[in-house]
Design a protein around this motif. Structure first.
Motif, mmCIF file in Angstrom:
data_model
loop_
_atom_site.group_PDB
_atom_site.id
_atom_site.type_symbol
_atom_site.label_atom_id
_atom_site.label_comp_id
_atom_site.label_asym_id
_atom_site.label_seq_id
_atom_site.Cartn_x
_atom_site.Cartn_y
_atom_site.Cartn_z
ATOM 1 N N ASP A 151 10.433 -2.804 10.026
ATOM 2 C CA ASP A 151 9.779 -4.116 9.978
ATOM 3 C C ASP A 151 9.285 -4.418 11.385
ATOM 4 O OD1 ASP A 151 10.445 -4.523 7.373
ATOM 5 O OD2 ASP A 151 11.589 -6.373 7.710
ATOM 6 N N SER A 203 13.678 4.012 0.095
ATOM 7 C CA SER A 203 12.653 3.723 1.102
ATOM 8 C C SER A 203 13.336 3.486 2.436
ATOM 9 C CB SER A 203 11.843 2.477 0.725
ATOM 10 O OG SER A 203 11.276 2.625 -0.561
ATOM 11 N N HIS A 238 0.839 -1.185 0.000
ATOM 12 C CA HIS A 238 0.000 0.000 0.000
ATOM 13 C C HIS A 238 0.880 1.243 0.000
ATOM 14 C CE1 HIS A 238 -4.383 0.171 0.945
ATOM 15 N NE2 HIS A 238 -4.119 1.451 0.892
ATOM 16 N N ARG A 239 0.648 2.160 -0.929
ATOM 17 C CA ARG A 239 1.363 3.449 -0.888
ATOM 18 C C ARG A 239 0.323 4.546 -0.943
ATOM 19 N NH1 ARG A 239 4.310 -0.122 -0.207
ATOM 20 N NH2 ARG A 239 6.170 -0.726 -1.379
ATOM 21 N N PHE A 292 4.749 -6.519 9.365
ATOM 22 C CA PHE A 292 4.328 -5.208 8.864
ATOM 23 C C PHE A 292 5.583 -4.434 8.516
ATOM 24 C CE2 PHE A 292 0.967 -6.644 11.631
ATOM 25 C CZ PHE A 292 -0.187 -6.327 10.920
ATOM 26 N N GLN A 293 5.589 -3.873 7.304
ATOM 27 C CA GLN A 293 6.705 -3.026 6.897
ATOM 28 C C GLN A 293 6.156 -1.616 6.721
ATOM 29 O OE1 GLN A 293 8.076 -5.592 3.456
ATOM 30 N NE2 GLN A 293 9.961 -5.675 4.668
ATOM 31 N N LEU A 294 6.361 -0.763 7.704
ATOM 32 C CA LEU A 294 5.883 0.620 7.659
ATOM 33 C C LEU A 294 7.051 1.489 7.227
ATOM 34 C CD1 LEU A 294 4.030 0.725 11.105
ATOM 35 C CD2 LEU A 294 3.173 -0.093 8.905
ATOM 36 N N HIS A 295 6.800 2.340 6.223
ATOM 37 C CA HIS A 295 7.959 3.071 5.703
ATOM 38 C C HIS A 295 7.572 4.374 5.021
ATOM 39 C CE1 HIS A 295 6.454 0.463 2.459
ATOM 40 N NE2 HIS A 295 6.751 1.467 1.700
ATOM 41 N N PHE A 298 3.824 7.847 2.576
ATOM 42 C CA PHE A 298 3.814 6.826 3.604
ATOM 43 C C PHE A 298 3.321 5.536 2.946
ATOM 44 C CE2 PHE A 298 1.310 4.511 6.874
ATOM 45 C CZ PHE A 298 2.382 4.106 7.640
ATOM 46 N N PHE A 324 2.874 0.946 3.476
ATOM 47 C CA PHE A 324 3.088 -0.247 4.305
ATOM 48 C C PHE A 324 2.961 -1.500 3.461
ATOM 49 C CE2 PHE A 324 -1.461 0.756 4.948
ATOM 50 C CZ PHE A 324 -2.066 -0.435 4.620
ATOM 51 N N ASN A 325 3.689 -2.511 3.855
ATOM 52 C CA ASN A 325 3.551 -3.851 3.284
ATOM 53 C C ASN A 325 3.094 -4.760 4.419
ATOM 54 O OD1 ASN A 325 4.921 -2.651 1.160
ATOM 55 N ND2 ASN A 325 6.844 -3.713 1.561
ATOM 56 N N GLY A 328 12.228 2.451 6.504
ATOM 57 C CA GLY A 328 11.081 2.094 7.333
ATOM 58 C C GLY A 328 11.407 1.038 8.366
#
Lengths: 187, 297
Positions: free
Chosen positions: B244, B240, B71-72, B252-255, B282, B284-285, B242
């Motif tokens: 993990d 990128s 998601h971006r 969750f990868q927030l970045h 912002f 997230f994966n 962020g």
């Protein structure tokens, strides 16, 4: 000469005890230790089939060495998290138990049969050593000795913490079962 | 010197007693436990199979299906009216599967340009410790992207013009339990480019790494230097940064990133945002692993 005779006799006796001691030892390298965590959302089971154990029937001394990386799980992620997050097996590769059968005199290793025993000792896991006192069974059967036990440990006793996010999936109380078939140790 | 029989007896008893005591405390395992060092493969170099946008040196375990939701959001500096970018979203849904310890495949579909991508990831060399150890892992990734949207006005109406291919080598090393670094020389080939100045073959090198902040959280950086970008396009190198965060079955990868794209073709060729001007998003994966095939044991 009196002195010489006693001297020789004495060392002969020590030698005899030493040799006899070696013959009283039984061991395995393929002992089984399983553990189970039962939590509301998930049951986790780890199986290890390469446990080393040695029993000295004379003194009742009983020792185990368990390689943490050898535990196998149903799910790959469980194994990964077990090693990386919980027991930290890169830092603390082995768990060791060193103890003694408290009622060793009650076991007749020369006679086939099943004996209930009480094992006391120190369990070192995750670099924490705790005194443990667990019930067990010794079965003498055809020249072999089977030692088994089942008991619970608390992860919190061994400084293994469970994050709140997985409280419903990992239990603090872990059931451990031990099953070993010991052969005479030569040498 | 004359030794009295009585003192000799006393000495013998003391010696015997100490022997018995030693019997209880001595290391019975000595000589029985195999202490020779063994070659051991290194695992858990990253929390997941991606650094953030790129493939990491970590593989899926055999029989594991990884459902990945990427998601971006829009630009953070687009202001309160756009809720700092959160009003806009671009996604990629993907499924990766571990065929063996050394081989994975995956497919995904991105909302941006309605693009489908697929890849094969292979690890011929895995980092190990002990005797005969290999100090690094070497992986190869090949992939294809297919744009499935309507043809643009300029593009030739041929299926092949929708395709791009990429190949990548990943050389990585888990230096310590906390630090992992990797380098990934990459070649991207586009069948169709809009102008003569745009190269069909694009060369780039990825730099990725992580530092574990705790057992379950790591700081990740993922960057590509693209060498022969068409300078007239005002395209930037994707970066990128962020965290993990691992929570049991999820990672969750927030970045924050300047790359809108979630496959290799897009983030290498269409990263128009610039960190320097604050054009970042912002994102997230979410990685959710399912064990499809039961393991032995």
């Amino acid at each position: 000469m009196m002195f010489r005779k006693k001297f020789v006799l004495f060392f002969g006796f020590v030698l005899f005890v030493t040799v006899a001691g070696a013959q009283d030892r039984y061991f395995t390298k393929t002992g089984k230790i399983n553990f189970t965590s039962k939590a509301p959302m998930e049951d986790i089971e780890g199986k290890n089939k390469t446990v080393t154990a040695v029993l000295d029937t004379k003194s009742g001394a009983l020792q185990f060495s368990v390689q943490m990386k050898s535990f196998e799980f149903e799910k790959a992620l469980m194994q990964q998290h077990f090693n990386e997050n919980y027991v930290e097996s890169d830092k603390y590769p082995d768990a060791v138990f060193k103890g003694v059968i408290a009622n060793n005199a009650a076991v007749n290793y020369a006679k086939e049969g099943t004996y209930t025993v009480n094992v006391k000792g120190k369990l070192t896991l995750h670099n924490v050593t705790k005194d443990v006192d667990v019930p067990g069974t010794i079965k003498v059967n055809g020249g072999k000795i089977e030692a088994s036990s089942a008991f619970n440990v608390l992860l919190s006793d061994f400084r293994i913490s469970i994050p709140s996010a997985v409280k419903e999936k990992v239990s603090n109380s872990i059931r451990i079962t031990v099953e070993t078939k010991l052969d005479p140790l030569k040498g | 010197m004359i030794v009295k029989p009585a003192s000799l007896l006393f000495g013998a008893v003391v010696l015997l007693m100490s022997y018995r005591a030693a019997g209880q405390n001595e290391d019975l395992l000595k000589g029985v436990v195999d202490t020779t060092p063994k070659k051991e493969k290194v695992y858990n170099a990253f929390k997941s199979s991606r650094v953030i946008m790129s493939q990491s040196m970590e593989m899926l375990q055999p029989g594991v299906l990884d459902f990945r939701v990427l998601h971006r959001f829009g630009n953070v500096n687009s202001g309160a009216g756009e809720f700092f970018g959160l009003d806009h979203a671009s996604i990629r849904l993907g499924l990766d599967y571990g065929l063996s310890n050394a081989l994975s495949i995956g497919v995904g579909r991105s909302s941006y340009k309605k693009e489908i991508d697929g890849f094969i990831k292979y690890r011929p060399v895995q980092q190990s410790t002990g005797p005969g150890a290999t100090p690094f892992s070497l992986l190869g990734v090949v992939g294809t992207t297919i744009q499935t949207g309507l043809y643009s006005a300029t593009a030739p109406h041929q299926f092949t013009s929708r395709l791009a291919y990429y190949g990548q080598l990943i050389l990585g090393r888990k230096f310590t339990e906390r630090l992992t670094l990797q380098l990934s020389p990459t070649l991207l080939h586009r069948n169709y480019v809009e102008t003569q100045a745009d190269p069909n073959d694009l060369f780039a090198t990825g730099f990725g790494g992580r530092i574990k902040l705790s057992k379950r959280v790591s700081l990740n950086v993922d960057y590509y230097a693209v060498f022969n970008q068409n300078s007239a396009r005002n395209v930037h190198n994707p970066l990128s940064i962020g965290f993990d965060i691992e929570t049991g079955g999820h990672v969750f990868q927030l970045h924050f990133t300047n790359a809108i794209g979630m496959n290799e073709r897009v983030f290498l060729t269409e990263t128009t945002n610039d960190w320097g001007r604050g054009d970042i998003q912002f994102g997230f994966n979410i990685s959710r692993a399912f064990q499809l095939k039961k393991r032995k044991g």
